[in-house]
Design an enzyme around this catalytic site. Structure first.
Site, PDB file in Angstrom:
ATOM      1  CE  LYS A 189      -0.280  -0.003   5.070  1.00 17.39           C
ATOM      2  NZ  LYS A 189      -0.979  -0.723   6.201  1.00 17.39           N
ATOM      3  NE  ARG A 249      -6.665   0.616  12.065  1.00 21.74           N
ATOM      4  CZ  ARG A 249      -5.719  -0.032  11.639  1.00 21.74           C
ATOM      5  NH1 ARG A 249      -4.580   1.483  11.211  1.00 21.74           N
ATOM      6  NH2 ARG A 249      -4.765  -0.811  11.018  1.00 21.74           N
ATOM      7  CE1 TYR A 278      13.090  30.754   4.953  1.00 19.68           C
ATOM      8  CE2 TYR A 278      13.458  28.356   4.830  1.00 19.68           C
ATOM      9  CZ  TYR A 278      13.636  29.995   4.049  1.00 19.68           C
ATOM     10  OH  TYR A 278      13.112  29.807   2.761  1.00 19.68           O
ATOM     11  CG  MET A 324       9.937  23.533  -0.681  1.00 22.13           C
ATOM     12  SD  MET A 324       9.321  23.939  -1.698  1.00 22.13           S
ATOM     13  CE  MET A 324       7.765  24.552  -0.527  1.00 22.13           C
TER      14      MET A 324
HETATM   15  C1  LIG Z   1       0.253  -1.907   7.028  1.00 22.91           C
HETATM   16  C2  LIG Z   1       0.075  -2.815   7.040  1.00 22.91           C
HETATM   17  C3  LIG Z   1       0.288  -4.360   6.999  1.00 22.91           C
HETATM   18  C4  LIG Z   1       1.168  -4.619   7.372  1.00 22.91           C
HETATM   19  O1  LIG Z   1       2.136  -3.477   8.710  1.00 22.91           O
HETATM   20  P1  LIG Z   1       3.697  -3.455   9.123  1.00 22.91           P
HETATM   21  O2  LIG Z   1       3.915  -3.743  10.196  1.00 22.91           O
HETATM   22  O3  LIG Z   1       3.779  -2.813   7.468  1.00 22.91           O
HETATM   23  O4  LIG Z   1       4.197  -4.810   8.358  1.00 22.91           O
HETATM   24  C5  LIG Z   1      -0.349  -5.526   8.077  1.00 22.91           C
HETATM   25  N1  LIG Z   1      -1.784  -5.592   7.725  1.00 22.91           N
HETATM   26  C6  LIG Z   1      -2.813  -4.563   7.720  1.00 22.91           C
HETATM   27  C7  LIG Z   1      -4.353  -4.920   7.693  1.00 22.91           C
HETATM   28  C8  LIG Z   1      -2.405  -3.392   7.612  1.00 22.91           C
HETATM   29  O5  LIG Z   1      -3.191  -2.284   7.001  1.00 22.91           O
END
Ligand SMILES: *Cc1c(COP(=O)(O)O)cnc(C)c1O
Length: 361
Positions: free
Chosen positions: A37, A133, A258, A306
């Site tokens: 992802k 969640r 800055y 930046m």
């Molecule tokens: C992102 C995610 C993972 C992977 O988690 P890591 O800590 O990067 O291994 C596994 N399961 C779900 C549902 C996730 O959203």
């Protein structure tokens, strides 16, 4: 003619393959789902996918899944957090994508649709075992599991759940979540179970079950501050680099950057390096954040701009056009993240589009 970039991220395919092997060693016969992802946590999903020999890949958004399909990925592909609509179901059936049902409303919605038994929808059911969640409340999951098992046109692949604290070995939460999952699993011994994230892979062997879902470890980053023989074998896939654009002497009492947030207490030299928050380098990186140049760590000083950062190099033998490493090989991404009060996941994920990814095969 192309010009050499000032800022780039080297992406190591040998490191990627090494990390997949390390994950496999940690989990024996468990099936491996790799989480790509957010553009593979900023590494570039399309560049990595052809090199991954996994049982399935997972992404969070339908466009990420479609993109992988359009670019030739033909293996199993799972969509982690969809909203269930008739259009989505049409798309996933068309593109051979599997989906996670992660709420009571998602389950009810799918159950209410009329589905053909000839082309069943492959679903993974996520239960909430304590993270609060996503996930169906585990205490009343059975009714919905039974309904899904009995519904025509649905193929229930696996139960899923997600850990809140698997990286924290002093927390009892993982054990509490795990006992709830084990209890549910006993009632459905024939259903596969998929729970472990990267931290689960290395630190909670009881959580491996049938499938693991690894993200950060694939990219060569230990999800926890705790180390094992296997986590020590992970190699960072991304190494973020940038060139020194100028070096200037400054006097004691001169301030840099800055809002003059850093002042030299003695005469020194400042290297100006071509990376900033426009590249995804965190603006919150504090003075003292390590920057690696020619094998030595020097402290970042002053505010991150930046396109630029400033580094106190003292009298070191460093020239314009030398290369600095911001994180990755030679400089722990976890360590840099701590100086920016964030986690390594956020650092790699936020590397922006203008940073050229250079794939090292
Ligand atoms: C992102 C995610 C993972 C992977 O988690 P890591 O800590 O990067 O291994 C596994 N399961 C779900 C549902 C996730 O959203």
């Amino acid at each position: 003619m192309t010009t050499d970039p000032i800022t780039w991220a080297e992406i190591s395919i040998p490191a990627l393959k090494n990390n997949l092997n390390v994950i496999r060693q940690a989990t024996d016969n468990t099936k491996t789902m790799l989480v790509l992802k957010a553009d593979a946590y900023g590494h570039g999903a399309l560049d990595l996918a052809p090199h991954l020999d996994a049982d399935a890949l997972a992404v969070a958004r339908i466009d990420e899944a479609k993109n992988l399909r359009e670019h030739g990925y033909t293996g199993r592909l799972l969509l982690l957090s969809p909203l269930i609509t008739p259009q989505l179901i049409e798309t996933i059936q068309d593109q051979d994508i599997e989906i996670v049902l992660h709420s009571q409303s998602a389950v009810e919605h799918l159950l209410s649709m009329s589905l053909s038994k000839d082309n069943p929808v492959p679903v993974w059911l996520k239960v909430d075992s304590g993270m609060h969640r996503l996930g169906l409340n585990i205490d009343n999951a059975e009714t919905f599991i039974d309904a899904l098992l009995n519904k025509q046109g649905i193929q229930l692949q696996s139960l899923m759940s997600h850990f809140a604290s698997a990286d924290d070995l002093s927390s009892h939460q993982t054990q509490e979540q795990l006992s709830k999952i084990q209890k549910l699993h006993k009632k459905y011994p024939n259903l596969a179970v998929c729970v472990a994230n990267s931290a689960g892979v290395f630190f909670h062997p009881d959580a491996h079950f049938d499938w693991i879902r690894a993200g950060i470890a694939l990219y060569g980053i230990n999800p926890s501050s705790h180390e094992t023989e296997l986590t020590k074998q992970l190699i960072p896939v991304m190494t973020l680099k940038a060139k020194v654009l100028d070096i200037k002497p400054i006097k004691a009492g001169d301030s840099v950057g800055y809002n003059a947030r850093w002042t030299a207490h003695k005469p020194t030299r400042i290297a100006v390096i071509g990376i900033g928050y426009g590249d995804g380098f965190p603006r919150h990186a504090a003075s003292g954040t390590p920057v690696l140049i020619k094998g030595v760590e020097y402290p970042l000083v002053g505010t991150v701009s930046m396109d630029l950062i400033t580094v106190d190099i003292g009298d070191a033998d460093i020239q314009v056009d030398d290369v600095a490493t911001l994180w990755g090989e030679g400089l722990s991404t976890r360590k840099v993240a701590e100086f920016a009060e964030t986690i390594a996941y956020e650092l790699t994920t936020r590397v922006s589009q203008r940073v050229k990814r250079i794939i090292k095969k």
